[in-house]
Design a protein around this motif. Structure first.
Motif, PDB file in Angstrom:
ATOM      1  N   PRO A 275       0.819  -1.222   0.000  1.00 13.95           N
ATOM      2  CA  PRO A 275       0.000   0.000   0.000  1.00 13.95           C
ATOM      3  C   PRO A 275       0.850   1.269   0.000  1.00 13.95           C
ATOM      4  CG  PRO A 275      -0.817  -1.573   1.608  1.00 13.95           C
ATOM      5  CD  PRO A 275       0.510  -2.094   1.148  1.00 13.95           C
TER       6      PRO A 275
ATOM      7  N   ARG B 152      -0.575  -1.560  -9.585  1.00 15.01           N
ATOM      8  CA  ARG B 152      -1.413  -1.687  -8.396  1.00 15.01           C
ATOM      9  C   ARG B 152      -0.570  -1.504  -7.146  1.00 15.01           C
ATOM     10  NH1 ARG B 152      -6.357  -3.190  -9.886  1.00 15.01           N
ATOM     11  NH2 ARG B 152      -7.001  -3.420  -7.708  1.00 15.01           N
TER      12      ARG B 152
ATOM     13  N   ALA C 199      -5.122  -1.063  -4.993  1.00 15.49           N
ATOM     14  CA  ALA C 199      -5.655   0.091  -5.730  1.00 15.49           C
ATOM     15  C   ALA C 199      -5.053   0.137  -7.128  1.00 15.49           C
ATOM     16  CB  ALA C 199      -5.344   1.393  -4.995  1.00 15.49           C
TER      17      ALA C 199
ATOM     18  N   LEU D 184      -3.793   2.010 -10.364  1.00 14.34           N
ATOM     19  CA  LEU D 184      -3.209   3.319 -10.633  1.00 14.34           C
ATOM     20  C   LEU D 184      -2.712   3.375 -12.071  1.00 14.34           C
ATOM     21  CD1 LEU D 184      -1.028   3.426  -7.394  1.00 14.34           C
ATOM     22  CD2 LEU D 184      -3.237   4.568  -7.707  1.00 14.34           C
TER      23      LEU D 184
ATOM     24  N   ARG E 219      -4.316  12.546  -8.416  1.00 11.56           N
ATOM     25  CA  ARG E 219      -4.787  11.166  -8.571  1.00 11.56           C
ATOM     26  C   ARG E 219      -4.848  10.802 -10.055  1.00 11.56           C
ATOM     27  NH1 ARG E 219      -7.297   9.368  -3.847  1.00 11.56           N
ATOM     28  NH2 ARG E 219      -7.720  11.015  -2.310  1.00 11.56           N
TER      29      ARG E 219
END
Length: 312
Positions: A113, A230, A234, A236, A246
């Motif tokens: 993460p 990822r 998440a 990306l 973002r």
């Protein structure tokens, strides 16, 4: 007409060179390699000895730069102005916060993460470029990233240099950023347009959804799929919205644009991903032929983009 061709790795992607005179291929390849090496030394965010990294480390102090870097930064700032700030060269820290802090082949290997929240872009209007004195000042805490325009600029510069030196027709393709110069082969250059290509896809595995014929200018395709990774579950990708830091949540999986130069084509295709539903009208207003593909595979074409692969 017989053409000379070669493909090799460069700038974290591939470089393909086509020339209408096979005898000119060796000299043309040397010119292309020299241009790519120069752009990498000036604009790489991953080389600590690059001019860009030196500027990012300057802490707000003015830095004298080479003519090539001054041109590259001027190109990036023009792209920001033309797209109302959508294509912003101060997204460097935004990308770092998303984990894109090294060559992309390495970025994908890390899946833990993210530890820091997204960071909006520093703001392109704060970047000072004195072209006459070749001096650049970037506010402290702001990080430049020229990834949105430097590769396209390299394609434009290399194609022009090869055509001038070799006197033949040339096509330069840098990871989908294409520029042609000189007299094309009979019938023009046939270019396959792929709209669902992942980073791992090999050339042999790519099935173009359309083939267009290009006789002059530039052609570029932008997509959130090509450089996607990822972190902590998440998803990306590298096309960042400057206001949020973002990845853009776009309705388009790919946008292809034809323009007078590769820089103009790539600037428009990248901005279109960020503009979302407004993109088709924006491109039509500029008179730029474009094909915009939604995630379900349906496509919208504007400004005379060929529906079935006819010559443009």
């Amino acid at each position: 007409m017989t053409t000379g061709a070669c493909t090799f790795k460069a700038l974290g992607t591939f470089a393909t060179l086509l020339v209408t005179d096979p005898g000119a291929l060796g000299g043309a390849r040397g010119l292309l390699v020299a241009e790519l090496d120069a752009v990498d030394a000036a604009c790489s965010r991953f080389r600590q000895d690059s001019e860009l990294c030196r500027i990012n480390r300057a802490g707000g102090r003015p830095v004298r730069v080479s003519p090539l870097f001054a041109e590259a930064l001027a190109t990036a700032l023009t792209a920001a102005s033309q797209t109302d700030g959508d294509v912003d060269p101060t997204c460097g820290l935004s990308l770092v916060r998303l984990g894109y802090d090294r060559d992309f082949a390495q970025v994908r290997l890390r899946t833990d993460p993210l530890r820091q929240p997204p960071m909006p872009a520093g703001g392109w209007r704060g970047v000072e470029l004195d072209s006459g004195r070749r001096q650049v000042r970037v506010p402290a805490g702001v990080m430049l990233d020229l990834g949105a325009t430097a590769k396209a600029l390299a394609a434009d510069r290399a194609a022009a240099a090869i055509q001038a030196a070799m006197g033949c027709g040339v096509l330069v393709n840098l990871g989908g950023d294409i520029r042609v110069a000189g007299r094309p082969p009979a019938g023009g250059w046939r270019v396959g347009i792929a709209d669902d290509v992942r980073f791992d896809a090999g050339a042999a595995a790519v099935e173009p959804s359309q083939v267009v014929v290009v006789s002059d200018g530039g052609l570029a395709t932008s997509s959130p799929l090509g450089r996607a990774w990822r972190r902590g579950g998440a998803g990306l990708h590298h096309i960042v919205h400057p206001a949020t830091g973002r990845p853009a949540d776009s309705c388009w999986r790919a946008v292809s644009v034809a323009a007078a130069s590769c820089v103009n084509a790539n600037t428009a295709s990248t901005a279109a991903i960020l503009k979302g539903e407004r993109a088709a009208g924006w491109l039509a207003g500029l008179g730029l032929p474009a094909r915009l593909v939604r995630h379900d595979g349906s496509a919208v074409t504007v400004a005379g983009w060929p529906r079935g692969g006819e010559q443009r």
